[in-house]
Design an enzyme around this catalytic site. Structure first.
Site, PDB file in Angstrom:
ATOM      1  N   PHE A 177     -38.094  -2.804  -9.637  1.00  0.00           N
ATOM      2  CA  PHE A 177     -38.201  -4.187 -10.108  1.00  0.00           C
ATOM      3  C   PHE A 177     -36.965  -5.022  -9.802  1.00  0.00           C
ATOM      4  CE2 PHE A 177     -35.794  -2.525 -13.747  1.00  0.00           C
ATOM      5  CZ  PHE A 177     -34.937  -3.589 -14.008  1.00  0.00           C
ATOM      6  N   LYS A 217     -45.738  -1.006  -1.816  1.00  0.00           N
ATOM      7  CA  LYS A 217     -46.113  -0.941  -3.235  1.00  0.00           C
ATOM      8  C   LYS A 217     -44.892  -1.450  -3.996  1.00  0.00           C
ATOM      9  CE  LYS A 217     -45.981   0.771  -6.855  1.00  0.00           C
ATOM     10  NZ  LYS A 217     -45.516   0.031  -8.073  1.00  0.00           N
ATOM     11  N   GLU A 254     -44.609  -3.401 -10.300  1.00  0.00           N
ATOM     12  CA  GLU A 254     -45.631  -4.143 -11.046  1.00  0.00           C
ATOM     13  C   GLU A 254     -45.006  -5.128 -12.034  1.00  0.00           C
ATOM     14  OE1 GLU A 254     -44.706  -1.029 -11.189  1.00  0.00           O
ATOM     15  OE2 GLU A 254     -45.405   0.045 -12.972  1.00  0.00           O
ATOM     16  N   SER A 258     -35.713   4.887  -9.987  1.00  0.00           N
ATOM     17  CA  SER A 258     -34.886   5.745 -10.845  1.00  0.00           C
ATOM     18  C   SER A 258     -34.872   7.184 -10.311  1.00  0.00           C
ATOM     19  CB  SER A 258     -35.435   5.712 -12.271  1.00  0.00           C
ATOM     20  OG  SER A 258     -36.782   6.138 -12.264  1.00  0.00           O
ATOM     21  N   CYS A 292     -28.438  -1.527  -8.728  1.00  0.00           N
ATOM     22  CA  CYS A 292     -28.088  -0.125  -8.491  1.00  0.00           C
ATOM     23  C   CYS A 292     -26.635   0.001  -8.076  1.00  0.00           C
ATOM     24  CB  CYS A 292     -28.977   0.451  -7.413  1.00  0.00           C
ATOM     25  SG  CYS A 292     -28.820  -0.444  -5.877  1.00  0.00           S
ATOM     26  N   GLU A 342     -27.700   6.403 -17.056  1.00  0.00           N
ATOM     27  CA  GLU A 342     -27.760   5.096 -16.398  1.00  0.00           C
ATOM     28  C   GLU A 342     -28.416   4.129 -17.374  1.00  0.00           C
ATOM     29  OE1 GLU A 342     -30.651   4.446 -13.240  1.00  0.00           O
ATOM     30  OE2 GLU A 342     -29.262   3.090 -12.235  1.00  0.00           O
TER      31      GLU A 342
HETATM   32  P1  NAD Z   1     -38.740   3.085 -11.515  1.00  0.00           P
HETATM   33  O1  NAD Z   1     -38.349   4.426 -11.012  1.00  0.00           O
HETATM   34  O2  NAD Z   1     -39.275   2.983 -12.903  1.00  0.00           O
HETATM   35  O3  NAD Z   1     -39.879   2.452 -10.560  1.00  0.00           O
HETATM   36  C1  NAD Z   1     -39.727   2.406  -9.168  1.00  0.00           C
HETATM   37  C2  NAD Z   1     -41.100   2.443  -8.527  1.00  0.00           C
HETATM   38  O4  NAD Z   1     -41.746   3.661  -8.892  1.00  0.00           O
HETATM   39  C3  NAD Z   1     -42.008   1.307  -8.981  1.00  0.00           C
HETATM   40  O5  NAD Z   1     -42.719   0.818  -7.876  1.00  0.00           O
HETATM   41  C4  NAD Z   1     -42.923   1.978 -10.006  1.00  0.00           C
HETATM   42  O6  NAD Z   1     -44.207   1.392 -10.046  1.00  0.00           O
HETATM   43  C5  NAD Z   1     -42.997   3.401  -9.522  1.00  0.00           C
HETATM   44  N1  NAD Z   1     -43.155   4.374 -10.607  1.00  0.00           N
HETATM   45  C6  NAD Z   1     -42.692   4.256 -11.883  1.00  0.00           C
HETATM   46  N2  NAD Z   1     -43.020   5.356 -12.594  1.00  0.00           N
HETATM   47  C7  NAD Z   1     -43.696   6.173 -11.757  1.00  0.00           C
HETATM   48  C8  NAD Z   1     -44.294   7.467 -11.915  1.00  0.00           C
HETATM   49  N3  NAD Z   1     -44.254   8.124 -13.076  1.00  0.00           N
HETATM   50  N4  NAD Z   1     -44.891   8.018 -10.845  1.00  0.00           N
HETATM   51  C9  NAD Z   1     -44.945   7.372  -9.669  1.00  0.00           C
HETATM   52  N5  NAD Z   1     -44.408   6.148  -9.472  1.00  0.00           N
HETATM   53  C10 NAD Z   1     -43.790   5.553 -10.492  1.00  0.00           C
HETATM   54  O7  NAD Z   1     -37.484   2.128 -11.317  1.00  0.00           O
HETATM   55  P2  NAD Z   1     -37.311   0.632 -11.809  1.00  0.00           P
HETATM   56  O8  NAD Z   1     -37.121   0.627 -13.283  1.00  0.00           O
HETATM   57  O9  NAD Z   1     -38.349  -0.248 -11.224  1.00  0.00           O
HETATM   58  O10 NAD Z   1     -35.931   0.261 -11.088  1.00  0.00           O
HETATM   59  C11 NAD Z   1     -34.683   0.572 -11.619  1.00  0.00           C
HETATM   60  C12 NAD Z   1     -34.132   1.861 -11.041  1.00  0.00           C
HETATM   61  O11 NAD Z   1     -34.059   1.765  -9.617  1.00  0.00           O
HETATM   62  C13 NAD Z   1     -32.721   2.172 -11.493  1.00  0.00           C
HETATM   63  O12 NAD Z   1     -32.623   3.539 -11.781  1.00  0.00           O
HETATM   64  C14 NAD Z   1     -31.863   1.790 -10.289  1.00  0.00           C
HETATM   65  O13 NAD Z   1     -30.636   2.473 -10.207  1.00  0.00           O
HETATM   66  C15 NAD Z   1     -32.772   2.181  -9.187  1.00  0.00           C
HETATM   67  N6  NAD Z   1     -32.397   1.517  -7.946  1.00  0.00           N
HETATM   68  C16 NAD Z   1     -31.735   2.259  -7.011  1.00  0.00           C
HETATM   69  C17 NAD Z   1     -31.330   1.677  -5.841  1.00  0.00           C
HETATM   70  C18 NAD Z   1     -30.596   2.467  -4.797  1.00  0.00           C
HETATM   71  O14 NAD Z   1     -30.358   1.945  -3.746  1.00  0.00           O
HETATM   72  N7  NAD Z   1     -30.239   3.720  -5.027  1.00  0.00           N
HETATM   73  C19 NAD Z   1     -31.602   0.321  -5.613  1.00  0.00           C
HETATM   74  C20 NAD Z   1     -32.290  -0.406  -6.577  1.00  0.00           C
HETATM   75  C21 NAD Z   1     -32.680   0.211  -7.749  1.00  0.00           C
END
Ligand code: NAD
Length: 513
Positions: A166, A190, A193, A243, A298, A398
């Site tokens: 997000f 994808k 959401e 994450s 991040c 985090e």
């Molecule tokens: P998230 O892991 O909750 O979601 C990321 C994606 O995975 C979304 O598209 C979501 O719909 C999907 N998703 C969520 N739960 C899922 C599941 N159980 N099974 C399959 N798919 C699933 O992350 P977020 O809250 O949207 O974003 C924040 C996180 O992203 C933080 O941990 C941040 O550090 C990380 N991030 C990392 C970087 C990097 O470059 N390393 C960059 C940006 C964000």
């Protein structure tokens, strides 16, 4: 299944009184087959402003079928034609950046200037991809063996998936899809959401730039959509950002299904301030990197390692600066916006409560913020803890919010060992005027992206972005040459054209002479 086009590119159909953000399949918005919907909030007001379609299996099938069907035509489109579309897309993106930024602010909450910055950093990758003809050049060795030439080429993979978080609804997808598309792949995005509309706006830009239908697809949804892509035989690779637990899951599931996967995970970024640092520069950097985008980056700094002898002075400077910040609606010229959802705000606030309970000193309490915005927005002001220790949850986890923890260290060695002992290795910064210390740090620190007197060291597009340890699963980073490698497969051709000297039977292993 209802369909709308250009006048409302990010919206399809209607459910009750709220619009629905639909998928973008075969060059048009569609509400899809699935009936499930998610809420999309305006974080600055706390109100649900839209619903988003959540894909079911039939929608995944339709998205992948469209992307797969578009692949042969796109991969055979000449580099000259492909790059013409890329250049046009770049022009449209640049011209319509303010609209895209406004969409991001309305759904993510980050302030407009920050949203504009996000689009600009993504645009840099588009600009890199405009030069794909250079990046795809192979090698050629004439007469590698007698009368035999050897050369290499790189070819696209097929239909590839990008799954994004997000916090950067435009930039993170742009780390991947410009290069993927320029290299001849078709893309199924994808997006998160929580803030889905940016993806559809971008899809419309691609269409306006002349990209053939099916080359860029947007599939909205949750775990159902992700699992569908991870297991679908039509998807060749997965580029994931999110994450750490989900990144690990995506890596393990995707590779088990034979896909190439790069899965970028979470972070706990440290900033080490040595006694000889310019403390004003360091204080500015800590505030910018700790509270920019409400800490939902991040590459945000969340652990400030201050050498004891300068810690008090540094904290005083940070306090002065935070006192000047205005938290509020991102459309009102504020410095820091709300958190993305009420649930996330409550989770972050829970960490502040835990930090107090665990005995850290709360220097600035963001729970008391008076926002310049709607009372129902998802607010939490900048929060600063001092005397944090490595066993406290505000350090081990985090948090992904505007919470900066100061850990006092005795010097360089303790700071370095603390950073290297952390399970994450995304970004890190050192502030010092000692070139020798900085050089040693660069060499010894176990982290993928390093800033020396630079707090948020996001690499430029022609270098690659990615962390170490639990911040990245897989071995290929995003964009730069690693991005080009990820989205292409190599071939090496060993070639001989018959001439009178060709040489008869030889069942031995080929040797060069
Ligand atoms: P998230 O892991 O909750 O979601 C990321 C994606 O995975 C979304 O598209 C979501 O719909 C999907 N998703 C969520 N739960 C899922 C599941 N159980 N099974 C399959 N798919 C699933 O992350 P977020 O809250 O949207 O974003 C924040 C996180 O992203 C933080 O941990 C941040 O550090 C990380 N991030 C990392 C970087 C990097 O470059 N390393 C960059 C940006 C964000």
């Amino acid at each position: 299944m209802s369909t709308t086009t250009a006048s409302s590119p990010d919206v399809a159909g209607a459910a009750g009184d709220l619009p629905v953000v639909g998928h973008w399949i075969s060059g048009a918005a569609t509400s899809g087959a699935g009936q499930r919907r998610g809420d999309v909030y305006d974080p600055a007001t706390g109100k649900v402003t839209k619903h988003v379609a959540l894909a079911d299996a039939a929608d995944v099938e339709a998205a992948v079928a469209s992307a797969t069907a578009a692949f042969p035509g796109w991969r055979d489109t000449s580099l000259a034609r492909r790059t013409a579309v890329l250049f046009k897309f770049r022009e449209l993106l640049d011209a319509r950046k303010p609209e895209l930024a406004a969409i991001i602010t309305a759904e993510h909450g980050k302030v407009l200037s920050d949203a504009l910055g996000e689009v600009s950093r993504g645009q840099e990758v588009v600009e890199l991809a405009c030069g794909i003809n250079h990046l795809l050049k192979g090698g050629f060795s004439e007469n590698a063996s007698t009368k035999i030439d050897v050369y290499s080429l790189r070819q696209p993979l097929g239909a590839v998936a990008v799954i994004s978080p997000f916090n950067f609804p435009a930039m993170v997808p742009m780390w991947f899809f410009p290069i993927a598309i320029a290299a001849g792949n078709t893309v199924v995005l994808k997006s998160s959401e929580k803030d889905p509309s940016a993806a559809n706006f971008i899809a419309q830009l691609w269409k306006d730039a002349g990209l053939p239908d099916g080359v860029f697809t947007v599939l909205h949804g949750d775990k159902v959509a992700v699992d569908g892509l991870l297991t679908h035989p039509g998807i060749a690779s997965v580029s994931f950002v999110g994450s750490t637990p989900i990144a690990r899951y995506v890596y393990e599931t995707g590779t088990a299904h034979g896909k190439r996967v790069q899965a970028l995970g979470g972070a706990k970024n440290h900033m080490l301030v040595l006694p000889d640092a310019d403390l004003d520069l360091a204080a500015d950097a800590a505030v910018n990197a700790g509270f920019g985008s409400a800490g939902e980056r991040c590459m945000a700094v969340s652990a400030l390692l201050a050498v004891d002898s300068v810690a008090d002075e540094l904290i005083a400077k940070i306090k002065d600066r935070v006192a000047t910040l205005r938290t509020g609606d991102g459309r009102r010229g504020c410095d820091m916006g709300p958190l993305v959802t009420g649930a996330h705000r409550d989770k972050v606030t829970g960490y502040v409560d835990a930090g107090v309970g665990e005995g850290a000193d709360l220097v600035i309490d963001g729970r008391e913020v008076v926002p310049d915005g709607d009372a129902d927005g998802f607010w939490l002001g900048p929060t600063l803890f001092d005397n944090v220790t490595t066993d406290m949850s505000i350090y081990t986890d985090e948090i992904f919010g505007p919470v900066l923890s100061v850990l006092r260290v005795s010097g360089y060695d303790e700071g370095l060992s603390l950073i290297n002992g952390n399970r994450y290795g995304n970004g890190v910064a050192i502030f010092t005027n000692d070139g020798g210390a900085a050089r040693r740090f660069r060499n010894e620190v176990q982290v993928g992206m390093i800033g020396i007197n630079v707090p948020v060291p996001v690499p430029v597009a022609y270098y690659s972005f990615g962390g170490w340890k639990q911040s990245l699963f897989g071995d290929t980073h995003a964009h730069g040459t690693e991005g080009v490698h990820f989205f292409t497969r190599g071939k090496v051709v060993t070639e001989r054209w018959l001439d009178p000297s060709h040489g008869g039977l030889n069942l031995g292993f080929p040797q060069n002479d």
